[in-house]
Design a protein around this motif. Sequence first.
Motif, PDB file in Angstrom:
ATOM      1  N   VAL A  48       0.837  -1.200   0.000  1.00  0.00           N
ATOM      2  CA  VAL A  48       0.000   0.000   0.000  1.00  0.00           C
ATOM      3  C   VAL A  48       0.867   1.244   0.000  1.00  0.00           C
ATOM      4  O   VAL A  48       0.622   2.199  -0.734  1.00  0.00           O
ATOM      5  CB  VAL A  48      -0.959  -0.003   1.211  1.00  0.00           C
ATOM      6  CG1 VAL A  48      -1.730   1.292   1.294  1.00  0.00           C
ATOM      7  CG2 VAL A  48      -1.905  -1.179   1.145  1.00  0.00           C
ATOM      8  N   PHE A  49       1.917   1.226   0.817  1.00  0.00           N
ATOM      9  CA  PHE A  49       2.813   2.371   0.900  1.00  0.00           C
ATOM     10  C   PHE A  49       3.557   2.589  -0.408  1.00  0.00           C
ATOM     11  O   PHE A  49       3.680   3.714  -0.889  1.00  0.00           O
ATOM     12  CB  PHE A  49       3.809   2.197   2.048  1.00  0.00           C
ATOM     13  CG  PHE A  49       4.721   3.376   2.233  1.00  0.00           C
ATOM     14  CD1 PHE A  49       4.248   4.556   2.790  1.00  0.00           C
ATOM     15  CD2 PHE A  49       6.049   3.315   1.843  1.00  0.00           C
ATOM     16  CE1 PHE A  49       5.075   5.648   2.956  1.00  0.00           C
ATOM     17  CE2 PHE A  49       6.880   4.402   1.999  1.00  0.00           C
ATOM     18  CZ  PHE A  49       6.398   5.574   2.555  1.00  0.00           C
ATOM     19  N   ALA A  50       4.024   1.501  -1.018  1.00  0.00           N
ATOM     20  CA  ALA A  50       4.744   1.611  -2.290  1.00  0.00           C
ATOM     21  C   ALA A  50       3.834   2.154  -3.388  1.00  0.00           C
ATOM     22  O   ALA A  50       4.272   2.942  -4.233  1.00  0.00           O
ATOM     23  CB  ALA A  50       5.305   0.255  -2.693  1.00  0.00           C
ATOM     24  N   ALA A  51       2.570   1.764  -3.380  1.00  0.00           N
ATOM     25  CA  ALA A  51       1.630   2.228  -4.406  1.00  0.00           C
ATOM     26  C   ALA A  51       1.274   3.697  -4.223  1.00  0.00           C
ATOM     27  O   ALA A  51       0.975   4.393  -5.183  1.00  0.00           O
ATOM     28  CB  ALA A  51       0.366   1.385  -4.386  1.00  0.00           C
ATOM     29  N   SER A  52       1.326   4.192  -2.985  1.00  0.00           N
ATOM     30  CA  SER A  52       0.928   5.577  -2.737  1.00  0.00           C
ATOM     31  C   SER A  52       2.100   6.544  -2.797  1.00  0.00           C
ATOM     32  O   SER A  52       1.897   7.747  -2.877  1.00  0.00           O
ATOM     33  CB  SER A  52       0.250   5.699  -1.375  1.00  0.00           C
ATOM     34  OG  SER A  52       1.186   5.469  -0.351  1.00  0.00           O
ATOM     35  N   ALA A  53       3.310   6.044  -2.759  1.00  0.00           N
ATOM     36  CA  ALA A  53       4.485   6.914  -2.766  1.00  0.00           C
ATOM     37  C   ALA A  53       4.719   7.483  -4.169  1.00  0.00           C
ATOM     38  O   ALA A  53       4.398   6.860  -5.163  1.00  0.00           O
ATOM     39  CB  ALA A  53       5.715   6.146  -2.304  1.00  0.00           C
ATOM     40  N   HIS A  54       5.282   8.672  -4.193  1.00  0.00           N
ATOM     41  CA  HIS A  54       5.626   9.332  -5.458  1.00  0.00           C
ATOM     42  C   HIS A  54       7.133   9.593  -5.461  1.00  0.00           C
ATOM     43  O   HIS A  54       7.565  10.706  -5.223  1.00  0.00           O
ATOM     44  CB  HIS A  54       4.871  10.650  -5.608  1.00  0.00           C
ATOM     45  CG  HIS A  54       3.396  10.505  -5.498  1.00  0.00           C
ATOM     46  ND1 HIS A  54       2.627   9.970  -6.499  1.00  0.00           N
ATOM     47  CD2 HIS A  54       2.548  10.802  -4.491  1.00  0.00           C
ATOM     48  CE1 HIS A  54       1.367   9.966  -6.126  1.00  0.00           C
ATOM     49  NE2 HIS A  54       1.288  10.455  -4.912  1.00  0.00           N
ATOM     50  N   PRO A  55       7.950   8.556  -5.717  1.00  0.00           N
ATOM     51  CA  PRO A  55       9.394   8.725  -5.595  1.00  0.00           C
ATOM     52  C   PRO A  55      10.013   9.688  -6.592  1.00  0.00           C
ATOM     53  O   PRO A  55      11.010  10.308  -6.298  1.00  0.00           O
ATOM     54  CB  PRO A  55       9.942   7.320  -5.788  1.00  0.00           C
ATOM     55  CG  PRO A  55       8.893   6.601  -6.562  1.00  0.00           C
ATOM     56  CD  PRO A  55       7.585   7.239  -6.179  1.00  0.00           C
ATOM     57  N   ALA A  69      -4.227  17.957  -4.927  1.00  0.00           N
ATOM     58  CA  ALA A  69      -4.559  17.556  -3.558  1.00  0.00           C
ATOM     59  C   ALA A  69      -3.331  17.372  -2.695  1.00  0.00           C
ATOM     60  O   ALA A  69      -2.271  16.962  -3.147  1.00  0.00           O
ATOM     61  CB  ALA A  69      -5.371  16.276  -3.578  1.00  0.00           C
ATOM     62  N   ALA A  70      -3.515  17.661  -1.425  1.00  0.00           N
ATOM     63  CA  ALA A  70      -2.429  17.556  -0.461  1.00  0.00           C
ATOM     64  C   ALA A  70      -2.196  16.113  -0.066  1.00  0.00           C
ATOM     65  O   ALA A  70      -3.107  15.306  -0.017  1.00  0.00           O
ATOM     66  CB  ALA A  70      -2.762  18.377   0.773  1.00  0.00           C
ATOM     67  N   GLY A  71      -0.930  15.811   0.233  1.00  0.00           N
ATOM     68  CA  GLY A  71      -0.596  14.515   0.810  1.00  0.00           C
ATOM     69  C   GLY A  71      -0.767  13.365  -0.162  1.00  0.00           C
ATOM     70  O   GLY A  71      -1.102  13.523  -1.309  1.00  0.00           O
ATOM     71  N   ASN A  72      -0.514  12.197   0.363  1.00  0.00           N
ATOM     72  CA  ASN A  72      -0.698  10.986  -0.419  1.00  0.00           C
ATOM     73  C   ASN A  72      -1.446   9.986   0.450  1.00  0.00           C
ATOM     74  O   ASN A  72      -0.859   9.255   1.213  1.00  0.00           O
ATOM     75  CB  ASN A  72       0.635  10.438  -0.931  1.00  0.00           C
ATOM     76  CG  ASN A  72       1.695  10.397   0.145  1.00  0.00           C
ATOM     77  OD1 ASN A  72       1.529  10.925   1.231  1.00  0.00           O
ATOM     78  ND2 ASN A  72       2.793   9.743  -0.151  1.00  0.00           N
ATOM     79  N   GLU A  73      -2.766   9.982   0.317  1.00  0.00           N
ATOM     80  CA  GLU A  73      -3.597   9.129   1.130  1.00  0.00           C
ATOM     81  C   GLU A  73      -3.367   7.670   0.763  1.00  0.00           C
ATOM     82  O   GLU A  73      -3.131   7.329  -0.373  1.00  0.00           O
ATOM     83  CB  GLU A  73      -5.082   9.489   0.953  1.00  0.00           C
ATOM     84  CG  GLU A  73      -5.482  10.801   1.603  1.00  0.00           C
ATOM     85  CD  GLU A  73      -5.043  12.020   0.809  1.00  0.00           C
ATOM     86  OE1 GLU A  73      -4.889  11.905  -0.423  1.00  0.00           O
ATOM     87  OE2 GLU A  73      -4.828  13.060   1.416  1.00  0.00           O
TER      88      GLU A  73
END
Length: 129
Positions: A48-55, A69-73
């Motif tokens: 889930v974390f890997a899919a939501s991250a924007h490296p 939008a703010a953040g990465n839900e």
Amino acid sequence: MFTELNVFKIAYSMATHAGKRQALVSQNIANADTPGYHTKDIKPFKEVFAASAHPTGMIASRGSHLNGAAGNEMNWVVTSSDDGSDPNDNSVSVETELLKGVEVARQHKRAMAIYKSSMNILRSSLGKQ
């Protein structure tokens, strides 16, 4: 000042994931004898974390920033499994769910340890013990 540190966001997300997964494990165990019930779960936190991250891209920290939008839900998608269905069309294995519960408890303890350690580092850097 220190409310937007990524380490706290990650620890919070880990604890939230553990809480949501524990609720699903409890629901699965409670429905172990319910005909037609299929186990529910969410993806592991790592996925889930890997899919939501924007490296590679920029992340907007506020909704008024250029990229929206703010953040990465986190995306807590609940999945249902048909594996191992018994004659009454129930796919719950109490033993498997108990093992998941232990795994979830460890994940929550890990999240709290990360949070506590980060707080101790911040306190030390500010000269407060």
